[in-house]
Design a protein around this motif. Structure first.
Motif, mmCIF file in Angstrom:
data_model
loop_
_atom_site.group_PDB
_atom_site.id
_atom_site.type_symbol
_atom_site.label_atom_id
_atom_site.label_comp_id
_atom_site.label_asym_id
_atom_site.label_seq_id
_atom_site.Cartn_x
_atom_site.Cartn_y
_atom_site.Cartn_z
ATOM 1 N N LEU A 59 0.827 -1.210 0.000
ATOM 2 C CA LEU A 59 0.000 0.000 0.000
ATOM 3 C C LEU A 59 0.860 1.258 0.000
ATOM 4 O O LEU A 59 0.597 2.218 -0.739
ATOM 5 C CB LEU A 59 -0.945 -0.001 1.194
ATOM 6 C CG LEU A 59 -2.058 -1.048 1.168
ATOM 7 C CD1 LEU A 59 -2.825 -1.043 2.485
ATOM 8 C CD2 LEU A 59 -2.984 -0.802 -0.014
ATOM 9 N N LEU A 60 1.904 1.276 0.827
ATOM 10 C CA LEU A 60 2.773 2.442 0.924
ATOM 11 C C LEU A 60 3.506 2.698 -0.395
ATOM 12 O O LEU A 60 3.536 3.830 -0.894
ATOM 13 C CB LEU A 60 3.776 2.252 2.065
ATOM 14 C CG LEU A 60 4.694 3.424 2.364
ATOM 15 C CD1 LEU A 60 3.870 4.638 2.811
ATOM 16 C CD2 LEU A 60 5.684 3.051 3.448
ATOM 17 N N LEU A 61 4.083 1.651 -0.964
ATOM 18 C CA LEU A 61 4.767 1.806 -2.252
ATOM 19 C C LEU A 61 3.794 2.184 -3.360
ATOM 20 O O LEU A 61 4.134 2.927 -4.280
ATOM 21 C CB LEU A 61 5.534 0.532 -2.611
ATOM 22 C CG LEU A 61 6.758 0.216 -1.755
ATOM 23 C CD1 LEU A 61 7.324 -1.161 -2.116
ATOM 24 C CD2 LEU A 61 7.815 1.289 -1.899
ATOM 25 N N GLY A 62 2.556 1.673 -3.266
ATOM 26 C CA GLY A 62 1.529 2.032 -4.245
ATOM 27 C C GLY A 62 1.167 3.495 -4.178
ATOM 28 O O GLY A 62 0.855 4.111 -5.205
ATOM 29 N N LEU A 63 1.210 4.065 -3.001
ATOM 30 C CA LEU A 63 0.913 5.489 -2.844
ATOM 31 C C LEU A 63 2.092 6.381 -3.214
ATOM 32 O O LEU A 63 1.920 7.434 -3.818
ATOM 33 C CB LEU A 63 0.498 5.788 -1.402
ATOM 34 C CG LEU A 63 -0.860 5.268 -0.960
ATOM 35 C CD1 LEU A 63 -1.029 5.468 0.547
ATOM 36 C CD2 LEU A 63 -1.968 5.973 -1.723
ATOM 37 N N LEU A 64 3.296 5.960 -2.821
ATOM 38 C CA LEU A 64 4.466 6.813 -2.974
ATOM 39 C C LEU A 64 5.247 6.609 -4.271
ATOM 40 O O LEU A 64 5.878 7.535 -4.765
ATOM 41 C CB LEU A 64 5.417 6.628 -1.789
ATOM 42 C CG LEU A 64 4.854 6.965 -0.405
ATOM 43 C CD1 LEU A 64 5.869 6.641 0.663
ATOM 44 C CD2 LEU A 64 4.432 8.431 -0.347
ATOM 45 N N VAL A 65 5.243 5.402 -4.794
ATOM 46 C CA VAL A 65 6.082 5.100 -5.950
ATOM 47 C C VAL A 65 5.248 4.880 -7.207
ATOM 48 O O VAL A 65 5.355 5.630 -8.176
ATOM 49 C CB VAL A 65 6.975 3.868 -5.670
ATOM 50 C CG1 VAL A 65 7.828 3.529 -6.878
ATOM 51 C CG2 VAL A 65 7.849 4.102 -4.447
ATOM 52 N N SER B 177 -0.110 -6.182 -2.151
ATOM 53 C CA SER B 177 -1.145 -6.282 -1.111
ATOM 54 C C SER B 177 -2.261 -7.217 -1.544
ATOM 55 O O SER B 177 -2.749 -8.035 -0.755
ATOM 56 C CB SER B 177 -1.716 -4.894 -0.795
ATOM 57 O OG SER B 177 -0.702 -4.054 -0.299
ATOM 58 N N ALA B 178 -2.676 -7.097 -2.795
ATOM 59 C CA ALA B 178 -3.743 -7.964 -3.307
ATOM 60 C C ALA B 178 -3.288 -9.427 -3.322
ATOM 61 O O ALA B 178 -4.069 -10.334 -2.989
ATOM 62 C CB ALA B 178 -4.154 -7.520 -4.703
ATOM 63 N N GLY B 179 -2.034 -9.654 -3.676
ATOM 64 C CA GLY B 179 -1.508 -11.026 -3.692
ATOM 65 C C GLY B 179 -1.484 -11.650 -2.310
ATOM 66 O O GLY B 179 -1.846 -12.820 -2.139
ATOM 67 N N GLY C 109 -3.629 -14.814 -1.021
ATOM 68 C CA GLY C 109 -2.957 -15.949 -0.377
ATOM 69 C C GLY C 109 -3.579 -16.297 0.961
ATOM 70 O O GLY C 109 -3.721 -17.466 1.315
ATOM 71 N N LEU C 110 -3.971 -15.281 1.724
ATOM 72 C CA LEU C 110 -4.615 -15.525 3.019
ATOM 73 C C LEU C 110 -5.977 -16.195 2.844
ATOM 74 O O LEU C 110 -6.338 -17.092 3.610
ATOM 75 C CB LEU C 110 -4.756 -14.214 3.798
ATOM 76 C CG LEU C 110 -3.439 -13.612 4.302
ATOM 77 C CD1 LEU C 110 -3.677 -12.222 4.883
ATOM 78 C CD2 LEU C 110 -2.791 -14.515 5.323
#
Length: 192
Positions: free
Chosen positions: A133-139, A147-149, A153-154
């Motif tokens: 989530l953080l990398l998705g927002l910042l990068v 996150s979806a993966g 998996g869970l």
């Protein structure tokens, strides 16, 4: 092929003196508390220990134990495929402790600080989701796929009652027995 049996905590407690107990959790989990007299052979080492476990099963009943019962059932299926009769502890060490039975812990000098596998999975999954989530927002938004993966998996883990992440985490050095530990455990199993 033999069918693994399940023993309740009180049944196992009453028969503990006559059972060979094998705890299939990681060494760190084992050190956090195990049944009295239990020998630690992690699930991923069961096939390696097959001759010794078969020998123990000839002398008496083998009880497989883990935290909740899922890994010991998996170990029981592997051993059943090789004609080794076993029983599993219903509910694992969680149920054992909840029933008021003692768990043994090695002396402090013999343990490595460790978290249960369940706690390690929760930490790793949570960290991966937050990182995605953080990398998705910042990068770049594509990092949200991480996150979806993890979420997928869970869900798969819950549906299949297996955990790929736990299998991967079990291979980390802090979760693996030292070679001498497994050798000593197998020697103790041969004498048991």
């Amino acid at each position: 092929m033999t069918t693994p049996l399940t023993l309740g905590t009180d049944q196992a407690h009453a028969r503990l003196h006559e059972l060979t107990v094998i705890d299939v959790r990681t060494p760190g989990e084992y050190a956090s508390g195990h049944l009295p007299g239990a020998l630690n052979i992690p699930l991923d080492r069961i096939r390696r220990a097959l001759p010794e476990i078969r020998h123990a099963a000839v002398r008496g009943e083998v009880l497989l134990v883990c935290a909740s019962g899922a890994r010991s059932e998996n170990a029981g299926r592997v051993l059943a495929e090789h004609g080794v009769p076993t029983a599993t502890l219903a509910g694992g060490t969680h149920a054992w402790a909840a029933a008021g039975h003692d768990l043994r812990r090695p002396a402090v000098r013999d343990t490595r600080a460790g978290w249960s596998m369940e706690r390690q999975v929760r930490f790793t999954a949570g960290t991966a989701v937050l990182l995605g989530l953080l990398l998705g927002l910042l990068v770049h938004p594509a990092f949200q796929v991480l996150s979806a993966g993890v979420a997928g998996g869970l869900v798969l883990s819950a549906l299949t009652d297996t955990c790929g992440m736990a299998l991967l985490l079990a291979r980390l050095p802090h979760n693996r027995p030292r070679p001498a530990d497994l050798a000593a455990t197998l020697a103790a199993l041969r004498r048991h």
